[in-house]
Design a protein around this motif. Structure first.
Motif, PDB file in Angstrom:
ATOM      1  N   UNK A 136       0.759  -1.217  -0.114  1.00 52.49           N
ATOM      2  CA  UNK A 136      -0.163  -0.198   0.195  1.00 52.49           C
ATOM      3  C   UNK A 136       0.718   1.298   0.133  1.00 52.49           C
ATOM      4  N   UNK A 137       2.074   1.029  -0.422  1.00 51.99           N
ATOM      5  CA  UNK A 137       3.090   2.153  -0.354  1.00 51.99           C
ATOM      6  C   UNK A 137       2.465   3.426  -1.211  1.00 51.99           C
ATOM      7  N   UNK A 138       2.021   3.231  -2.187  1.00 56.31           N
ATOM      8  CA  UNK A 138       1.425   4.058  -3.165  1.00 56.31           C
ATOM      9  C   UNK A 138       0.116   4.901  -2.727  1.00 56.31           C
ATOM     10  N   UNK A 139      -0.518   4.441  -1.516  1.00 53.49           N
ATOM     11  CA  UNK A 139      -1.763   4.958  -1.478  1.00 53.49           C
ATOM     12  C   UNK A 139      -1.450   6.235  -0.221  1.00 53.49           C
ATOM     13  N   UNK A 140      -2.751   6.842  -0.114  1.00 51.33           N
ATOM     14  CA  UNK A 140      -2.606   8.157   0.861  1.00 51.33           C
ATOM     15  C   UNK A 140      -3.392   7.552   2.186  1.00 51.33           C
ATOM     16  N   UNK A 141      -3.619   6.312   2.443  1.00 49.24           N
ATOM     17  CA  UNK A 141      -4.214   5.849   3.340  1.00 49.24           C
ATOM     18  C   UNK A 141      -3.447   6.009   4.865  1.00 49.24           C
ATOM     19  N   UNK A 142      -4.059   6.395   6.076  1.00 52.19           N
ATOM     20  CA  UNK A 142      -3.202   6.651   7.206  1.00 52.19           C
ATOM     21  C   UNK A 142      -2.406   5.446   7.539  1.00 52.19           C
ATOM     22  N   UNK A 143      -1.446   5.488   8.203  1.00 50.39           N
ATOM     23  CA  UNK A 143      -0.466   4.181   8.561  1.00 50.39           C
ATOM     24  C   UNK A 143      -0.020   3.081   7.432  1.00 50.39           C
ATOM     25  N   UNK A 144      -1.218   2.609   6.696  1.00 49.17           N
ATOM     26  CA  UNK A 144      -1.041   1.646   5.840  1.00 49.17           C
ATOM     27  C   UNK A 144       0.024   1.623   4.952  1.00 49.17           C
ATOM     28  N   UNK A 145       0.640   2.924   4.484  1.00 47.41           N
ATOM     29  CA  UNK A 145       1.591   2.828   3.593  1.00 47.41           C
ATOM     30  C   UNK A 145       2.927   2.367   3.840  1.00 47.41           C
ATOM     31  N   UNK A 146       3.120   2.109   5.067  1.00 50.67           N
ATOM     32  CA  UNK A 146       4.248   1.644   5.915  1.00 50.67           C
ATOM     33  C   UNK A 146       4.233   0.256   6.127  1.00 50.67           C
ATOM     34  N   UNK A 147       3.013  -0.151   5.904  1.00 50.54           N
ATOM     35  CA  UNK A 147       2.948  -1.858   6.347  1.00 50.54           C
ATOM     36  C   UNK A 147       3.713  -2.708   5.574  1.00 50.54           C
ATOM     37  N   UNK A 148       4.530  -3.695   6.176  1.00 53.29           N
ATOM     38  CA  UNK A 148       5.488  -4.510   5.541  1.00 53.29           C
ATOM     39  C   UNK A 148       5.183  -5.967   5.756  1.00 53.29           C
ATOM     40  N   UNK A 149       5.000  -6.657   4.464  1.00 52.04           N
ATOM     41  CA  UNK A 149       4.632  -7.989   4.422  1.00 52.04           C
ATOM     42  C   UNK A 149       6.025  -8.726   4.076  1.00 52.04           C
ATOM     43  N   UNK A 150       6.351  -9.693   4.777  1.00 49.48           N
ATOM     44  CA  UNK A 150       7.740 -10.416   4.368  1.00 49.48           C
ATOM     45  C   UNK A 150       7.689 -11.811   4.637  1.00 49.48           C
ATOM     46  N   UNK A 151       8.757 -12.605   3.735  1.00 50.82           N
ATOM     47  CA  UNK A 151       9.082 -13.955   4.265  1.00 50.82           C
ATOM     48  C   UNK A 151      10.601 -13.888   4.445  1.00 50.82           C
ATOM     49  N   UNK A 152      10.769 -14.796   5.357  1.00 51.10           N
ATOM     50  CA  UNK A 152      12.295 -15.218   5.544  1.00 51.10           C
ATOM     51  C   UNK A 152      12.611 -16.425   5.298  1.00 51.10           C
ATOM     52  N   UNK A 153      13.884 -16.742   4.917  1.00 46.27           N
ATOM     53  CA  UNK A 153      14.393 -18.183   4.787  1.00 46.27           C
ATOM     54  C   UNK A 153      15.732 -18.221   5.584  1.00 46.27           C
ATOM     55  N   UNK A 154      16.179 -19.185   6.360  1.00 51.40           N
ATOM     56  CA  UNK A 154      17.251 -19.058   7.239  1.00 51.40           C
ATOM     57  C   UNK A 154      17.979 -20.518   7.201  1.00 51.40           C
ATOM     58  N   UNK A 155      19.355 -20.643   7.389  1.00 50.20           N
ATOM     59  CA  UNK A 155      19.543 -21.964   7.419  1.00 50.20           C
ATOM     60  C   UNK A 155      20.966 -22.194   7.973  1.00 50.20           C
ATOM     61  N   UNK A 156      21.403 -23.179   8.596  1.00 45.86           N
ATOM     62  CA  UNK A 156      22.761 -23.258   8.837  1.00 45.86           C
ATOM     63  C   UNK A 156      23.036 -24.627   8.261  1.00 45.86           C
ATOM     64  N   UNK A 157      23.912 -24.458   7.095  1.00 45.54           N
ATOM     65  CA  UNK A 157      24.411 -25.464   6.338  1.00 45.54           C
ATOM     66  C   UNK A 157      25.421 -26.545   6.977  1.00 45.54           C
ATOM     67  N   UNK A 158      26.017 -26.032   7.899  1.00 42.94           N
ATOM     68  CA  UNK A 158      27.066 -26.820   8.587  1.00 42.94           C
ATOM     69  C   UNK A 158      26.913 -26.589   9.938  1.00 42.94           C
ATOM     70  N   UNK A 159      26.104 -27.244  10.632  1.00 38.39           N
ATOM     71  CA  UNK A 159      25.757 -27.045  12.215  1.00 38.39           C
ATOM     72  C   UNK A 159      27.034 -27.273  12.872  1.00 38.39           C
ATOM     73  N   UNK A 160      27.955 -28.145  12.420  1.00 40.06           N
ATOM     74  CA  UNK A 160      29.121 -28.485  13.232  1.00 40.06           C
ATOM     75  C   UNK A 160      30.561 -27.752  12.739  1.00 40.06           C
ATOM     76  N   UNK A 161      30.147 -26.563  11.971  1.00 37.55           N
ATOM     77  CA  UNK A 161      31.313 -26.030  11.597  1.00 37.55           C
ATOM     78  C   UNK A 161      32.345 -25.355  12.530  1.00 37.55           C
ATOM     79  N   UNK A 162      32.118 -25.010  13.851  1.00 37.48           N
ATOM     80  CA  UNK A 162      32.935 -24.591  14.638  1.00 37.48           C
ATOM     81  C   UNK A 162      33.572 -25.596  15.712  1.00 37.48           C
ATOM     82  N   UNK A 163      32.944 -26.892  15.767  1.00 40.64           N
ATOM     83  CA  UNK A 163      33.256 -27.691  16.740  1.00 40.64           C
ATOM     84  C   UNK A 163      32.548 -29.245  16.240  1.00 40.64           C
ATOM     85  N   UNK A 164      33.291 -30.394  16.702  1.00 33.83           N
ATOM     86  CA  UNK A 164      32.657 -31.468  16.190  1.00 33.83           C
ATOM     87  C   UNK A 164      31.380 -31.926  17.148  1.00 33.83           C
ATOM     88  N   UNK A 165      30.229 -32.320  16.751  1.00 31.91           N
ATOM     89  CA  UNK A 165      29.344 -32.667  17.670  1.00 31.91           C
ATOM     90  C   UNK A 165      29.528 -34.057  18.359  1.00 31.91           C
TER      91      UNK A 165
END
Length: 447
Positions: free
Chosen positions: A198-227
């Motif tokens: 809604x960034x292009x609208x003149x509505x109160x508050x709503x132009x700054x509304x963010x909708x997001x999606x996140x992906x995160x991973x640890x490809x090498x969980x034992x990278x710093x020490x052996x499990x």
């Protein structure tokens, strides 16, 4: 002194580089130009201990720290030389510069870059390469305050945080946040894509509304020490989120936010709000609804210390029942962030029946340069699994950090201290306490 020809060349290169950067800064100084070019050269002289073959070995330390800035762009280098005197004369710590069989070129030589940065977090374009202590994506429910600095000074890890908002191109409808904890290994990685529909609208508050999606991973969980438990598989998770600014005034700011996250077969969510009061008081609160074996803020500030414990929950080796939880944060910032205190507490409602449901506390205090004559410092405290007030007097499940600085003229004396409890060493019957102490004298030249 026992020095190989290869190391002699390294020392010569370091010396020439330091002299060259010193002279270059003098030649390129141009006070009338906009933006200005600034240069600083720090020299650290001190002592530091490293763990070698299970023992603590003390070395003398010489580090050149050239620092360049041009407008929003900054570059800092960290060029170390560690040496010690022995009965046979002396020796250079080759591990600083010479590759061994278990390292790659990026692991060894990327740490020369203390940081490369452009802008600040929240700008339309922000990038930082180097030691990172505040890796956060979105509302921080998947990755919040991740730090790749837990193994200093023995291991220096270089990460990357990069954000790009469409507002930079006059198109504020989309944006991107990315993070890599270790560029050499690409173990902890994450990205968030968000939209402002809604960034292009003149509505109160709503132009700054963010909708997001996140992906995160640890490809090498034992990278710093052996499990202890064996070879782990990749950890991965994704989530959706929203963020709605409500107030943005000089006296008060407030935003509401929420997340829904999936970790393998586990899931969890939260709703919360936070902001700033009268420019000085920082506050936040969350209600959390956590499914079976779900770990909130999986990639937090102490993640590298508790990778195996978290993986055991993620993998189902440790069963955590579903529960409702809470999180609260409070702090203050005075004198243009010269004095900053932040604390947060989290836990579960009702009577806890698993360690992970017991309250945890994080606190930090920073006194910046200029408040006290010649003295400034940073203190941090993390305490996990708090089952009673007596636990605060016990070092188990605690991480303490302190950097104390005394400056007179161009000279700076720094005392660094870290104490952390390693549960993996305790489980293996080894000494669970890891203490790191450094005393450094620095000389800073700014132009």
């Amino acid at each position: 002194m026992i020095i190989s020809s290869r190391l002699k060349r390294i020392i010569a290169i370091i010396t020439l580089f330091g002299a060259a950067t010193f002279l270059t800064a003098q030649e390129t100084e141009s006070p009338d130009s906009e933006p200005s070019f600034d240069f600083g050269l720090g020299i650290d002289l001190g002592a530091v201990s490293f763990q070698e073959d299970g023992e603590s070995v003390a070395y003398q330390r010489l580090v050149l720290k050239p620092d360049f800035s041009y407008g929003k762009l900054g570059l800092g280098l960290w060029i170390p030389l560690h040496f010690r005197f022995t009965d046979s004369g002396g020796e250079i710590r080759e591990e600083d510069w010479v590759l061994d069989d278990d390292e790659n070129v990026l692991e060894k030589y990327l740490p020369i870059f203390s940081y490369v940065r452009y802008g600040q977090k929240g700008d339309d374009f922000y990038a930082k390469l180097g030691s990172i202590e505040d890796g956060t994506l979105g509302n921080g429910f998947i990755m919040g305050g991740y730090a790749n600095t837990q193994f200093l000074p023995d291991t220096r890890i270089i990460g990357l945080s990069l954000d790009l908002d469409g507002g930079l191109f006059g198109f504020p409808y989309v944006g991107l946040e990315t993070f890599v904890g270790n560029l050499a290994l690409a173990d902890v990685i994450g990205a968030r894509i968000y939209a402002r529909p809604l960034a292009g609208t003149s509505l109160p508050l709503l132009p700054e509304l963010q909708l997001g999606t996140t992906f995160a991973a640890d490809r090498i969980p034992d990278a710093q020490y052996d499990f202890i438990s064996g070879e782990p598989d990749m950890v991965q998770m994704f989530g959706v989120d929203l963020r709605q600014p409500i107030l943005d005034k000089p006296t008060v700011s407030l935003a509401a936010f929420g997340d829904l996250v999936f970790q393998d077969e586990a899931y969890g969510g939260m709703v919360g709000a936070g902001g700033r009061l009268i420019q000085y008081i920082l506050y936040g609160a969350q209600l959390r609804f956590l499914g079976e074996n779900f770990v909130p803020v999986y990639f937090d500030g102490q993640y590298d210390l508790y990778r195996e414990e978290k993986y055991a929950v993620y993998n189902g080796d440790i069963d955590i029942p579903a529960y409702a939880g809470w999180y609260g944060s409070l702090g203050f910032s005075f004198l243009q962030d010269t004095v900053v205190f932040l604390t947060s507490v989290e836990g579960g409602f009702g009577e806890p029946d698993q360690d992970i449901e017991y309250p945890q506390v994080n606190a930090s205090l920073s006194i910046g340069e200029g408040l006290l004559p010649g003295i400034y410092f940073d203190l941090s405290y993390n305490k996990r699994y708090i089952k009673g007030l007596d636990d605060f007097s016990r070092p188990e499940n605690t991480v303490l950090g302190a950097d104390l600085n005394y400056k007179t003229g161009n000279a700076l004396i720094t005392l660094g201290y870290t104490l952390r409890h390693n549960p993996l060493s305790a489980a293996a019957g080894e000494d669970p306490w890891i203490t790191t102490a450094t005393l450094t004298t620095s000389v800073d030249f700014s132009f």
